[in-house]
Write a protein that holds these residues in place. Structure first.
Motif, mmCIF file in Angstrom:
data_model
loop_
_atom_site.group_PDB
_atom_site.id
_atom_site.type_symbol
_atom_site.label_atom_id
_atom_site.label_comp_id
_atom_site.label_asym_id
_atom_site.label_seq_id
_atom_site.Cartn_x
_atom_site.Cartn_y
_atom_site.Cartn_z
ATOM 1 N N SER A 166 5.336 3.125 -11.587
ATOM 2 C CA SER A 166 5.513 2.071 -10.587
ATOM 3 C C SER A 166 5.440 0.682 -11.219
ATOM 4 O O SER A 166 4.859 0.509 -12.288
ATOM 5 C CB SER A 166 4.449 2.194 -9.496
ATOM 6 O OG SER A 166 3.188 1.801 -10.001
ATOM 7 N N GLU A 185 3.784 3.098 -0.702
ATOM 8 C CA GLU A 185 3.396 1.961 -1.545
ATOM 9 C C GLU A 185 1.881 1.804 -1.571
ATOM 10 O O GLU A 185 1.293 1.535 -2.626
ATOM 11 C CB GLU A 185 4.051 0.682 -1.023
ATOM 12 C CG GLU A 185 5.558 0.620 -1.248
ATOM 13 C CD GLU A 185 6.164 -0.670 -0.735
ATOM 14 O OE1 GLU A 185 5.427 -1.450 -0.089
ATOM 15 O OE2 GLU A 185 7.349 -0.907 -0.970
ATOM 16 N N ASP A 186 1.257 1.960 -0.401
ATOM 17 C CA ASP A 186 -0.204 1.854 -0.327
ATOM 18 C C ASP A 186 -0.867 2.950 -1.156
ATOM 19 O O ASP A 186 -1.878 2.710 -1.824
ATOM 20 C CB ASP A 186 -0.674 1.951 1.129
ATOM 21 C CG ASP A 186 -0.277 0.720 1.942
ATOM 22 O OD1 ASP A 186 0.041 -0.315 1.328
ATOM 23 O OD2 ASP A 186 -0.276 0.806 3.189
ATOM 24 N N GLU A 194 -4.946 1.445 -8.803
ATOM 25 C CA GLU A 194 -6.231 0.750 -8.837
ATOM 26 C C GLU A 194 -7.376 1.702 -9.193
ATOM 27 O O GLU A 194 -8.313 1.325 -9.908
ATOM 28 C CB GLU A 194 -6.496 0.084 -7.481
ATOM 29 C CG GLU A 194 -5.588 -1.107 -7.201
ATOM 30 C CD GLU A 194 -5.830 -1.717 -5.834
ATOM 31 O OE1 GLU A 194 -6.616 -1.118 -5.057
ATOM 32 O OE2 GLU A 194 -5.256 -2.777 -5.545
ATOM 33 N N GLU A 207 -0.460 2.137 -4.838
ATOM 34 C CA GLU A 207 -1.367 1.039 -5.190
ATOM 35 C C GLU A 207 -2.797 1.555 -5.334
ATOM 36 O O GLU A 207 -3.518 1.171 -6.265
ATOM 37 C CB GLU A 207 -1.306 -0.047 -4.121
ATOM 38 C CG GLU A 207 -2.165 -1.264 -4.438
ATOM 39 C CD GLU A 207 -2.036 -2.365 -3.394
ATOM 40 O OE1 GLU A 207 -2.735 -3.392 -3.542
ATOM 41 O OE2 GLU A 207 -1.255 -2.199 -2.438
ATOM 42 N N TRP A 208 -3.187 2.437 -4.416
ATOM 43 C CA TRP A 208 -4.534 2.999 -4.475
ATOM 44 C C TRP A 208 -4.738 3.822 -5.746
ATOM 45 O O TRP A 208 -5.772 3.723 -6.412
ATOM 46 C CB TRP A 208 -4.792 3.878 -3.244
ATOM 47 C CG TRP A 208 -6.079 4.631 -3.335
ATOM 48 C CD1 TRP A 208 -7.333 4.137 -3.151
ATOM 49 C CD2 TRP A 208 -6.234 6.017 -3.681
ATOM 50 N NE1 TRP A 208 -8.270 5.126 -3.351
ATOM 51 C CE2 TRP A 208 -7.632 6.287 -3.673
ATOM 52 C CE3 TRP A 208 -5.359 7.043 -3.977
ATOM 53 C CZ2 TRP A 208 -8.151 7.552 -3.950
ATOM 54 C CZ3 TRP A 208 -5.871 8.300 -4.259
ATOM 55 C CH2 TRP A 208 -7.242 8.544 -4.250
ATOM 56 N N SER A 263 -1.929 -4.391 -16.602
ATOM 57 C CA SER A 263 -1.967 -2.935 -16.460
ATOM 58 C C SER A 263 -1.598 -2.243 -17.771
ATOM 59 O O SER A 263 -2.201 -1.229 -18.141
ATOM 60 C CB SER A 263 -1.015 -2.474 -15.348
ATOM 61 O OG SER A 263 -1.440 -2.962 -14.096
ATOM 62 N N LEU A 288 3.612 -1.703 -10.407
ATOM 63 C CA LEU A 288 2.210 -2.126 -10.517
ATOM 64 C C LEU A 288 1.617 -1.773 -11.879
ATOM 65 O O LEU A 288 0.728 -2.467 -12.373
ATOM 66 C CB LEU A 288 1.373 -1.455 -9.416
ATOM 67 C CG LEU A 288 1.624 -1.938 -7.986
ATOM 68 C CD1 LEU A 288 0.888 -1.043 -6.996
ATOM 69 C CD2 LEU A 288 1.187 -3.383 -7.817
ATOM 70 N N ALA A 314 2.483 6.817 -10.103
ATOM 71 C CA ALA A 314 1.720 5.578 -10.263
ATOM 72 C C ALA A 314 2.005 4.921 -11.608
ATOM 73 O O ALA A 314 2.189 3.698 -11.693
ATOM 74 C CB ALA A 314 0.229 5.863 -10.116
#
Length: 218
Positions: free
Chosen positions: A85, A6-7, A14, A10-11, A93, A87, A82
């Motif tokens: 996802s 997940e990290d 972003e 997210e990275w 987004s 996010l 990504a």
């Protein structure tokens, strides 16, 4: 999804969002759109010129993205993960990713080009108004040109948002079905495992065949 994954997602999201907001992306994309948008109108029929311009746009997007992803070490799988996802599905987004999605979706691309064409026409009309105080008759023809163009722009924006929502809902449903299918496929053969465990614990003793009944009997 594990916390580390997940990290990482997210990275990646972003990082890509930051790149898409920056000048290395926005300047060449904006230049292309502004130079090519004047031939686009909102008629349903798509001209051959539109397809050719879309192909040029796709090549530009791929070149810019590949250069950036290679520079920071994001591979194709990480990029696709990504983009799929949650996010990347938020309204903010989606707005940032619209130019990327337009490279793969001609409908989004055409709507984006028509919208930019209308924006540039509105800008030109307002400049004329500011300089002269009034529009010449050849531009008005007895109608409120600015109002008409603004209404057309809103119509296009609503249509793009509607289609984007429908595509998002369809994609979410496909993902949900895929996850359910994968979860079922990964389930171990429960009965076979239980039988094997029972046989291992029983050995050759036939009298342990129904232990729950014996416990109730005691």
């Amino acid at each position: 999804m594990a916390a580390e994954e997940e990290d990482e997602v997210e990275w990646v999201v972003e990082s890509i969002a930051g790149f898409l907001r920056g000048p290395d992306w926005s300047i060449p994309i904006l230049d292309f759109v502004e130079q090519k948008c004047e031939v686009f109108d909102d008629e349903e029929e798509s001209k051959l010129t539109y397809t050719e311009i879309h192909q040029e746009y796709k090549e530009l997007v791929e070149k810019l993205l590949e250069g950036y992803l290679k520079e920071i070490g994001i591979n194709e799988d990480q990029f696709q993960e990504a983009c799929a996802s949650p996010l990347a599905k938020t309204r903010t987004s989606q707005a940032i990713l619209q130019p990327v999605l337009a490279a793969e979706d001609f409908t989004i691309f055409k709507a984006m080009m028509v919208q930019k064409n209308i924006e540039m026409q509105l800008q030109a009309i307002r400049i004329i108004q500011e300089r002269n105080g009034v529009l010449p008759d050849c531009l008005t023809d007895g109608s409120d040109v600015v109002s008409d163009l603004e209404q057309e722009e809103m119509k296009i924006l609503r249509e793009v948002l509607r289609k984007s929502k429908e595509e998002y809902d369809e994609e979410e449903e496909r993902k949900r079905k895929k996850q359910l299918s994968e979860a079922k496929a990964e389930e171990p053969p429960v009965h076979a495992n239980e039988t094997a465990e029972m046989n291992n614990s029983q050995g050759d003793g036939e009298h342990f065949a129904h232990p729950p009944l014996e416990i109730k009997g005691n």
